[in-house]
Design a protein around this motif. Sequence first.
Motif, PDB file in Angstrom:
ATOM      1  N   PRO A  62       0.393  -1.058   0.608  1.00 25.02           N
ATOM      2  CA  PRO A  62       0.662   0.135   0.004  1.00 25.02           C
ATOM      3  C   PRO A  62       0.763   1.047  -0.070  1.00 25.02           C
ATOM      4  O   PRO A  62       1.892   1.567   0.436  1.00 25.02           O
ATOM      5  N   GLU A  63       0.519   2.301  -0.659  1.00 26.84           N
ATOM      6  CA  GLU A  63       0.777   3.781  -0.755  1.00 26.84           C
ATOM      7  C   GLU A  63       1.356   3.769   0.685  1.00 26.84           C
ATOM      8  O   GLU A  63       0.186   4.427   1.594  1.00 26.84           O
ATOM      9  N   PRO A  64       2.616   4.483   0.861  1.00 27.26           N
ATOM     10  CA  PRO A  64       2.476   4.933   2.706  1.00 27.26           C
ATOM     11  C   PRO A  64       2.114   6.473   2.670  1.00 27.26           C
ATOM     12  O   PRO A  64       1.762   6.963   1.999  1.00 27.26           O
ATOM     13  N   GLU A  66       2.456   8.890   4.962  1.00 26.87           N
ATOM     14  CA  GLU A  66       3.812  10.022   5.041  1.00 26.87           C
ATOM     15  C   GLU A  66       5.260   8.977   4.458  1.00 26.87           C
ATOM     16  O   GLU A  66       5.238   8.012   4.873  1.00 26.87           O
ATOM     17  N   LYS A  67       5.744   9.897   4.731  1.00 26.51           N
ATOM     18  CA  LYS A  67       7.161   9.380   3.662  1.00 26.51           C
ATOM     19  C   LYS A  67       8.569  10.165   4.905  1.00 26.51           C
ATOM     20  O   LYS A  67       8.938  11.238   4.285  1.00 26.51           O
ATOM     21  N   TRP A  68       9.408   9.891   5.320  1.00 28.29           N
ATOM     22  CA  TRP A  68      10.077  10.585   6.160  1.00 28.29           C
ATOM     23  C   TRP A  68      11.757  10.588   4.929  1.00 28.29           C
ATOM     24  O   TRP A  68      12.022   9.054   5.321  1.00 28.29           O
ATOM     25  N   GLN A  69      12.731  11.156   5.404  1.00 24.92           N
ATOM     26  CA  GLN A  69      13.784  11.284   4.753  1.00 24.92           C
ATOM     27  C   GLN A  69      14.434  11.850   6.080  1.00 24.92           C
ATOM     28  O   GLN A  69      14.452  12.723   6.963  1.00 24.92           O
ATOM     29  N   LEU A  70      15.827  10.560   6.367  1.00 25.75           N
ATOM     30  CA  LEU A  70      16.123   9.793   8.226  1.00 25.75           C
ATOM     31  C   LEU A  70      17.749  10.739   7.750  1.00 25.75           C
ATOM     32  O   LEU A  70      18.149   9.634   6.900  1.00 25.75           O
ATOM     33  N   PRO A  71      18.604  11.023   8.682  1.00 27.56           N
ATOM     34  CA  PRO A  71      19.699  11.099   8.318  1.00 27.56           C
ATOM     35  C   PRO A  71      20.408   9.681   8.394  1.00 27.56           C
ATOM     36  O   PRO A  71      19.760   8.783   9.589  1.00 27.56           O
ATOM     37  N   GLY A  72      20.912   9.269   7.077  1.00 30.44           N
ATOM     38  CA  GLY A  72      21.574   7.430   6.911  1.00 30.44           C
ATOM     39  C   GLY A  72      20.492   6.554   7.022  1.00 30.44           C
ATOM     40  O   GLY A  72      20.041   5.004   6.496  1.00 30.44           O
ATOM     41  N   GLY A  73      18.765   7.436   6.030  1.00 29.98           N
ATOM     42  CA  GLY A  73      18.035   5.964   5.883  1.00 29.98           C
ATOM     43  C   GLY A  73      17.140   6.491   6.256  1.00 29.98           C
ATOM     44  O   GLY A  73      16.532   8.249   5.417  1.00 29.98           O
ATOM     45  N   PHE A  74      15.412   6.745   5.751  1.00 29.30           N
ATOM     46  CA  PHE A  74      14.519   6.739   6.257  1.00 29.30           C
ATOM     47  C   PHE A  74      13.382   5.911   6.217  1.00 29.30           C
ATOM     48  O   PHE A  74      13.490   4.965   6.928  1.00 29.30           O
ATOM     49  N   ALA A  75      11.842   6.246   6.027  1.00 29.48           N
ATOM     50  CA  ALA A  75      10.975   5.590   6.985  1.00 29.48           C
ATOM     51  C   ALA A  75       9.706   6.168   5.726  1.00 29.48           C
ATOM     52  O   ALA A  75       9.581   6.656   5.236  1.00 29.48           O
ATOM     53  N   HIS A  76       8.503   4.778   5.805  1.00 29.71           N
ATOM     54  CA  HIS A  76       7.316   4.804   5.347  1.00 29.71           C
ATOM     55  C   HIS A  76       6.139   4.407   6.774  1.00 29.71           C
ATOM     56  O   HIS A  76       6.476   3.850   7.704  1.00 29.71           O
ATOM     57  N   VAL A  77       5.342   5.854   6.410  1.00 30.10           N
ATOM     58  CA  VAL A  77       4.464   5.122   7.602  1.00 30.10           C
ATOM     59  C   VAL A  77       3.295   5.066   6.816  1.00 30.10           C
ATOM     60  O   VAL A  77       1.898   5.958   6.709  1.00 30.10           O
ATOM     61  N   LEU A 103      11.930  -1.051   1.514  1.00 24.03           N
ATOM     62  CA  LEU A 103      10.528  -1.315   2.518  1.00 24.03           C
ATOM     63  C   LEU A 103       8.895  -1.756   1.876  1.00 24.03           C
ATOM     64  O   LEU A 103       8.179  -2.392   2.694  1.00 24.03           O
ATOM     65  N   ASP A 104       9.175  -1.389   0.606  1.00 18.82           N
ATOM     66  CA  ASP A 104       7.990  -2.592  -0.242  1.00 18.82           C
ATOM     67  C   ASP A 104       7.398  -3.682  -0.253  1.00 18.82           C
ATOM     68  O   ASP A 104       7.250  -4.755   0.521  1.00 18.82           O
ATOM     69  N   LEU A 121      -1.396  -5.314  13.080  1.00 18.40           N
ATOM     70  CA  LEU A 121      -1.836  -4.038  13.623  1.00 18.40           C
ATOM     71  C   LEU A 121      -2.351  -2.975  13.458  1.00 18.40           C
ATOM     72  O   LEU A 121      -2.736  -1.918  14.545  1.00 18.40           O
ATOM     73  N   ARG A 122      -2.740  -2.607  11.769  1.00 15.56           N
ATOM     74  CA  ARG A 122      -3.175  -1.048  11.601  1.00 15.56           C
ATOM     75  C   ARG A 122      -4.612  -1.992  12.296  1.00 15.56           C
ATOM     76  O   ARG A 122      -5.479  -0.510  12.101  1.00 15.56           O
ATOM     77  N   ARG A 123      -5.604  -3.155  12.102  1.00 14.94           N
ATOM     78  CA  ARG A 123      -6.705  -2.893  12.086  1.00 14.94           C
ATOM     79  C   ARG A 123      -6.870  -2.664  13.649  1.00 14.94           C
ATOM     80  O   ARG A 123      -7.717  -2.642  13.806  1.00 14.94           O
ATOM     81  N   ARG A 124      -6.212  -2.600  14.702  1.00 16.31           N
ATOM     82  CA  ARG A 124      -5.789  -2.675  16.051  1.00 16.31           C
ATOM     83  C   ARG A 124      -6.048  -1.088  16.057  1.00 16.31           C
ATOM     84  O   ARG A 124      -5.427  -0.647  17.131  1.00 16.31           O
ATOM     85  N   GLY A 125      -5.696  -0.356  15.005  1.00 18.50           N
ATOM     86  CA  GLY A 125      -5.606   0.945  14.930  1.00 18.50           C
ATOM     87  C   GLY A 125      -3.988   1.650  15.577  1.00 18.50           C
ATOM     88  O   GLY A 125      -3.890   3.239  16.616  1.00 18.50           O
ATOM     89  N   ARG A 126      -2.744   0.565  15.459  1.00 20.30           N
ATOM     90  CA  ARG A 126      -1.541   0.978  15.071  1.00 20.30           C
ATOM     91  C   ARG A 126      -1.223   1.641  14.473  1.00 20.30           C
ATOM     92  O   ARG A 126      -1.627   0.818  13.278  1.00 20.30           O
ATOM     93  N   ASP A 127      -0.417   2.736  14.472  1.00 23.71           N
ATOM     94  CA  ASP A 127       0.566   3.590  13.512  1.00 23.71           C
ATOM     95  C   ASP A 127       1.590   2.171  12.880  1.00 23.71           C
ATOM     96  O   ASP A 127       2.791   2.542  13.624  1.00 23.71           O
ATOM     97  N   VAL A 128       1.617   2.047  11.975  1.00 22.09           N
ATOM     98  CA  VAL A 128       3.038   1.261  11.557  1.00 22.09           C
ATOM     99  C   VAL A 128       4.390   2.218  10.883  1.00 22.09           C
ATOM    100  O   VAL A 128       4.040   3.299   9.740  1.00 22.09           O
ATOM    101  N   ILE A 129       5.742   1.953  11.415  1.00 25.34           N
ATOM    102  CA  ILE A 129       6.325   3.032  10.788  1.00 25.34           C
ATOM    103  C   ILE A 129       7.447   2.123  10.466  1.00 25.34           C
ATOM    104  O   ILE A 129       8.062   1.945  11.441  1.00 25.34           O
TER     105      ILE A 129
END
Length: 434
Positions: A62-64, A66-77, A103-104, A121-129
């Motif tokens: 699925p399309e995230p 949010e997408k974060w650029q981080l020092p030395g890496g990145f994250a999909h939210v 990350l895909d 996780l998401r069904r239980r209302g958790r935000d996955v990063i």
Amino acid sequence: MMSRIIAPTAVTRPAPGGPLRRARIRKETALSEQNEQAERSVGEFTLTGPLAAAPPAGYRAPEPDEKWQLPGGFAHVYYGERNQGIMRPVIVADGFNLGRSDLDWLYAGLDQGQFPFLTELRRRGRDVILLGFDERTASILDNAQTATAAIMRANAERLGGTRLTVGGFSMGGLITRYALARMEMQRVDHQVGVYFSYDTPHRGAYIPVGLQAFSHFIPVANDFARQMDSPAARQMLWRHYDPKTGESGIAPERTQFLEQLQQVGGWPRIPRLLAVANGRGDGTGIAVLPGETVLKVDRVYPGTSFSAQAQGRNVTVAELKRRFPAAEKTITTSDFPELDGAPGGTLRSYGILADALKKAGAQVDLRHPEVSFVPTVSAVSIRDLDQQKDLYANVDDLPPDEADVDDYLCSSDTTAHTAVTEELAIWLLDRLPD
């Protein structure tokens, strides 16, 4: 009357450099180049577990949100169901492999196996990063900086007061463990309620020394060798093969990493510490007998063979042979326990190599594709790997407070390293903070 001299009839023979000989030379040269290229191509792979496997055909993550650029890496939210922002964040760090995180693929690995972990996780209302790294074989200490940045950003964007859940699969658990411990040492309020590790090599991981040595026996630079000799491998592996000395032992980088981990307290103390192991907890390993042949090779690397690790001094674990350039090498170990068949999460270590050899044109006799990669006692951090009695300990019978974590679960059956099973996933999901 003059007599006429008749010259003898000449016998026609191929000239030394005639077309038949030149054709034979061309054929032999082509075959030699083909064999040499086959040897060179063998190292175009890395040792990976289920999370790095190709997603199912036609699958798209699925399309995230949010997408974060981080020092030395990145994250999909990915927001949890019915969430309009980050409400109950769960940071999941990627593990050990060569190169940049995908990350895909990680999403697919965590959600398309035996149990849909991220969907639940998401069904239980958790935000996955999902936390990825520019180079997964970089130093654990360096990638811990990326994890720290992700934790700080999640806190900055979080809506509400639910404390974070932070952890990772395989080496991702080591990265986040060190990041949280260092933040506490620096008196940074990380706002983390639960730390988790999923088949993480807290006391070290095991890749057979013969396999490590083979990566450097390939006569050209290759991905397998880069993975085996990377900073992360040197820090994570219980014993490491040094291609410069031909010796296997504790890498200096591992000694330094363990010292720095102790300098920050070893573990974070504020969150609840959870760990799960893909290996069994009753001391039962897999059916790999010490000393038996696990893989034999014909063609490409003819005469090369690998044996399961046995106890003793100067134990032969591999006979390496190649033709271009010609070389032979015997790989031995001393004072190792019987690691290949130990209780633990398994990796297709020999199976992956056999696949690469077959692709290059070799004939292989593969008897044991899988061996232990993260021993159970390492995943729940309750014993070291040096002694046979500790490696094969019945964890289920040990006092739980001997482990470094607050609570843990071992798999009821031996499963592949980082395989997301319903048993392990539900246990972990039910212990996340409200």
